[in-house]
Design a protein around this motif. Structure first.
Motif, mmCIF file in Angstrom:
data_model
loop_
_atom_site.group_PDB
_atom_site.id
_atom_site.type_symbol
_atom_site.label_atom_id
_atom_site.label_comp_id
_atom_site.label_asym_id
_atom_site.label_seq_id
_atom_site.Cartn_x
_atom_site.Cartn_y
_atom_site.Cartn_z
ATOM 1 N N UNK A 144 0.846 -1.186 0.000
ATOM 2 C CA UNK A 144 0.000 0.000 0.000
ATOM 3 C C UNK A 144 0.887 1.242 0.000
ATOM 4 N N UNK A 145 0.272 2.419 0.042
ATOM 5 C CA UNK A 145 1.031 3.666 -0.079
ATOM 6 C C UNK A 145 2.036 3.831 1.061
ATOM 7 N N UNK A 146 1.629 3.448 2.286
ATOM 8 C CA UNK A 146 2.538 3.592 3.429
ATOM 9 C C UNK A 146 3.736 2.671 3.279
ATOM 10 N N UNK A 147 3.469 1.412 2.886
ATOM 11 C CA UNK A 147 4.558 0.454 2.700
ATOM 12 C C UNK A 147 5.488 0.907 1.561
ATOM 13 N N UNK A 148 4.896 1.457 0.511
ATOM 14 C CA UNK A 148 5.699 1.914 -0.619
ATOM 15 C C UNK A 148 6.628 3.042 -0.199
ATOM 16 N N UNK A 149 6.126 3.951 0.656
ATOM 17 C CA UNK A 149 6.970 5.044 1.144
ATOM 18 C C UNK A 149 8.148 4.496 1.956
ATOM 19 N N UNK A 150 7.917 3.473 2.751
ATOM 20 C CA UNK A 150 8.992 2.875 3.544
ATOM 21 C C UNK A 150 10.010 2.179 2.642
ATOM 22 N N UNK A 151 9.491 1.549 1.579
ATOM 23 C CA UNK A 151 10.394 0.852 0.654
ATOM 24 C C UNK A 151 11.287 1.857 -0.071
ATOM 25 N N UNK A 152 10.703 2.980 -0.487
ATOM 26 C CA UNK A 152 11.487 3.987 -1.197
ATOM 27 C C UNK A 152 12.618 4.525 -0.339
ATOM 28 N N UNK A 153 12.452 4.471 1.017
ATOM 29 C CA UNK A 153 13.516 4.892 1.931
ATOM 30 C C UNK A 153 14.507 3.760 2.213
ATOM 31 N N UNK A 154 14.257 2.578 1.635
ATOM 32 C CA UNK A 154 15.156 1.448 1.834
ATOM 33 C C UNK A 154 14.819 0.603 3.044
ATOM 34 N N UNK A 155 13.657 0.815 3.666
ATOM 35 C CA UNK A 155 13.268 0.064 4.854
ATOM 36 C C UNK A 155 12.464 -1.169 4.489
ATOM 37 N N UNK A 156 12.420 -2.126 5.415
ATOM 38 C CA UNK A 156 11.583 -3.315 5.281
ATOM 39 C C UNK A 156 10.279 -3.045 6.010
ATOM 40 N N UNK A 157 9.178 -3.374 5.387
ATOM 41 C CA UNK A 157 7.862 -3.127 5.970
ATOM 42 C C UNK A 157 7.161 -4.466 6.212
ATOM 43 N N UNK A 158 6.561 -4.597 7.412
ATOM 44 C CA UNK A 158 5.862 -5.829 7.785
ATOM 45 C C UNK A 158 4.452 -5.460 8.241
ATOM 46 N N UNK A 159 3.463 -6.172 7.736
ATOM 47 C CA UNK A 159 2.080 -5.939 8.113
ATOM 48 C C UNK A 159 1.400 -7.276 8.406
ATOM 49 N N UNK A 160 0.449 -7.234 9.364
ATOM 50 C CA UNK A 160 -0.414 -8.392 9.616
ATOM 51 C C UNK A 160 -1.818 -7.985 9.221
ATOM 52 N N UNK A 161 -2.376 -8.669 8.220
ATOM 53 C CA UNK A 161 -3.667 -8.294 7.658
ATOM 54 C C UNK A 161 -4.533 -9.534 7.548
ATOM 55 N N UNK A 162 -5.804 -9.298 7.240
ATOM 56 C CA UNK A 162 -6.747 -10.393 7.025
ATOM 57 C C UNK A 162 -7.444 -10.159 5.700
ATOM 58 N N UNK A 163 -7.386 -11.168 4.841
ATOM 59 C CA UNK A 163 -8.058 -11.124 3.560
ATOM 60 C C UNK A 163 -9.149 -12.184 3.598
ATOM 61 N N UNK A 164 -10.401 -11.732 3.494
ATOM 62 C CA UNK A 164 -11.486 -12.672 3.728
ATOM 63 C C UNK A 164 -11.466 -13.072 5.193
ATOM 64 N N UNK A 165 -11.340 -14.344 5.455
ATOM 65 C CA UNK A 165 -11.201 -14.843 6.831
ATOM 66 C C UNK A 165 -9.821 -15.420 7.068
ATOM 67 N N UNK A 166 -8.892 -15.135 6.158
ATOM 68 C CA UNK A 166 -7.555 -15.706 6.243
ATOM 69 C C UNK A 166 -6.582 -14.675 6.797
ATOM 70 N N UNK A 167 -5.951 -14.949 7.941
ATOM 71 C CA UNK A 167 -4.950 -14.016 8.477
ATOM 72 C C UNK A 167 -3.623 -14.203 7.758
ATOM 73 N N UNK A 168 -3.020 -13.087 7.362
ATOM 74 C CA UNK A 168 -1.761 -13.137 6.625
ATOM 75 C C UNK A 168 -0.749 -12.215 7.281
ATOM 76 N N UNK A 169 0.533 -12.526 7.024
ATOM 77 C CA UNK A 169 1.622 -11.634 7.403
ATOM 78 C C UNK A 169 2.369 -11.306 6.108
ATOM 79 N N UNK A 170 2.525 -10.015 5.837
ATOM 80 C CA UNK A 170 3.135 -9.557 4.587
ATOM 81 C C UNK A 170 4.428 -8.820 4.909
ATOM 82 N N UNK A 171 5.493 -9.232 4.232
ATOM 83 C CA UNK A 171 6.784 -8.548 4.368
ATOM 84 C C UNK A 171 7.174 -8.015 2.996
ATOM 85 N N UNK A 172 7.435 -6.737 2.940
ATOM 86 C CA UNK A 172 7.836 -6.094 1.685
ATOM 87 C C UNK A 172 9.222 -5.497 1.894
ATOM 88 N N UNK A 173 10.168 -5.877 0.991
ATOM 89 C CA UNK A 173 11.552 -5.431 1.168
ATOM 90 C C UNK A 173 12.156 -5.069 -0.186
#
Length: 457
Positions: A144-173
């Protein structure tokens, strides 16, 4: 109906032995019992809540750390694998299976098994729609936009989200490649992690409730047993007060009768003299009773300190016996001393009192022309024997109870002397027993105290 009262009494006695409250338990004891149970349950509940929260937090943190470590491992495989080319960059709707964690797709086998990886150029994310994950009818864009801003600064972004009823952990680097900066999007399924935490929560709740219930049961039993000595003490205090009131009536009745006689015959010298004698007898009995009551009250409060010094029990016994010679002579009783040196350590005043109580008791129970024998033997053993009727076998266990007096006991006693004698013996780490003489009629009291060698040791 006639058996109801004895049966209830037996049930109450059984409850007292088991530490359970009797049906007649006082409100004070009942409130104290409930407070002890509440403190037991409350303290256990606090401990369980703190411990359960700590276990849950530690487990959740450990599972989250393990999940993040898995995603980071997949990113590292992508970064240090084969040279990244555009052919490895796939669209979100064409994710293949792969056993090579250094390639994009759904990995199976190894540490990164079950993770989904996508690799997208950063420039593409900055100028075109973001990759979309779709589960059933729900869709979520990464990053998302927040994660993209962190990536542009060279940081790793981690989020815990739920899609439907499935809990996910997303790491963007971001990953540096010869082709420029690409973005690795690694997704991990948290279903097992959430299931483990839910199972742990159920176990903690059910186990905590069971432990709390057990704590309340144990607290109830413990409170009952802890209150046994208090309940017994209150019972003895009630009996003590009732018995003391009963004993005080006698000297008070003598005094009132003497006053009434004196008021009627104040002009008659004989009446005045007799009334004064009765008043003196009543005052003497009252003084003795009050003194004994005060001593026992102080013993119950443990307010009496013993002045322990090396001494000889034979010498103390001789002094105490000699002081009672006038009393014995008045009753026509002969006192016999059969003593040998018996070094010991104790409070001389209290030990004299002990001997005097036993000798006075023997004099009062001896017939005219009878004999009271006071014996002392090495090892600090004192014996006092009389030639009276003795003690009935069923009463041997009662003679040291406060205010207990045999049905055929002579007048003049208060029923407290032998209780005081037992206290003196026990406070000197000794013992006192009552028995009947085997060679002839009469009672025999034996006191055993620590000898000088044992007392010193």
């Amino acid at each position: 109906m006639s058996l109801a009262a004895p049966l209830a009494a037996r049930l109450d006695a059984m409850r007292r032995r088991l530490g359970e409250p009797s049906r007649t338990e006082s409100p004070l004891l009942r409130r104290t019992r409930l407070r002890l149970i509440a403190w037991s349950g409350g303290s256990t509940l606090i401990v369980l809540v703190v411990l359960g929260a700590a276990i849950y937090a530690a487990t959740a943190s450990s599972l989250a750390t393990a999940g993040v470590t898995q995603l980071r491992a997949r990113v590292n495989e992508l970064a240090v694998g084969k040279v990244l080319t555009m052919t490895q960059m796939i669209a979100p709707n064409t994710i293949p299976l792969t056993s090579d964690p250094s390639r994009a797709g759904v990995a199976f086998g190894g540490e990164a098994s079950g993770t989904i990886a996508m690799v997208v150029p950063l420039e593409t994310l900055q100028h075109s729609p973001l990759p979309i994950i779709r589960v059933a009818n729900d869709a979520l864009a990464f990053p998302d936009a927040t994660m993209l801003a962190e990536i542009e600064k060279g940081d790793v972004s981690i989020r815990e989200v739920t899609v439907g009823s499935t809990p996910l952990r997303v790491l963007v680097a971001p990953i540096q490649t010869p082709l420029g900066v690409v973005v690795a999007v690694v997704i991990g399924d948290r279903t097992n992690e959430i299931g483990t935490l839910e199972t742990l929560l159920v176990v903690l709740l059910v186990g905590g409730l069971l432990v709390l219930a057990a704590s309340l049961v144990v607290g109830s039993v413990y409170a009952g047993r802890a209150l046994v000595p208090i309940r017994e003490s209150l019972r003895r205090q009630r009996e003590f007060a009732a018995d003391a009131s009963h004993e005080l009536r006698t000297p008070l009745a003598i005094t009132r009768a003497a006053i009434a006689e004196l008021s009627r015959g104040r002009d008659d010298p004989a009446t005045v003299e007799r009334a004064i004698g009765d008043l003196d007898a009543g005052a003497t009995r009252l003084e003795q009773l009050v003194g004994d009551l005060l001593l026992l009250a102080r013993t119950d409060a443990e307010a009496i300190e013993l002045d322990r010094v090396p001494t000889d029990l034979a010498h103390l016994a001789a002094e105490a016996t000699e002081s009672l010679e006038p009393v014995a002579a008045q009753r026509g009783v002969r006192l016999v001393l059969d003593i040998r040196p018996a070094p010991t350590e104790g409070d001389e005043t209290r030990l004299r009192q002990l001997v005097a109580i036993l000798v006075d008791n023997a004099i009062r129970h001896s017939p005219a022309n009878g004999r009271v024998t006071v014996g002392v033997r090495p090892g600090a053993t004192l014996s006092v024997e009389d030639e009276g009727p003795g003690v009935r076998p069923e009463d041997l266990d009662k003679v040291f109870d406060r205010f207990w007096r045999a049905a055929d006991a002579p007048s003049g006693g208060t029923g407290l002397g032998l209780a005081i004698a037992r206290w003196i013996a026990e406070r000197h780490a000794g013992s006192i027993v009552a028995a009947n003489r085997s060679d002839r009629a009469g009672a025999r009291f034996v006191v055993r105290l620590p000898s000088a060698a044992r007392a010193t040791a």
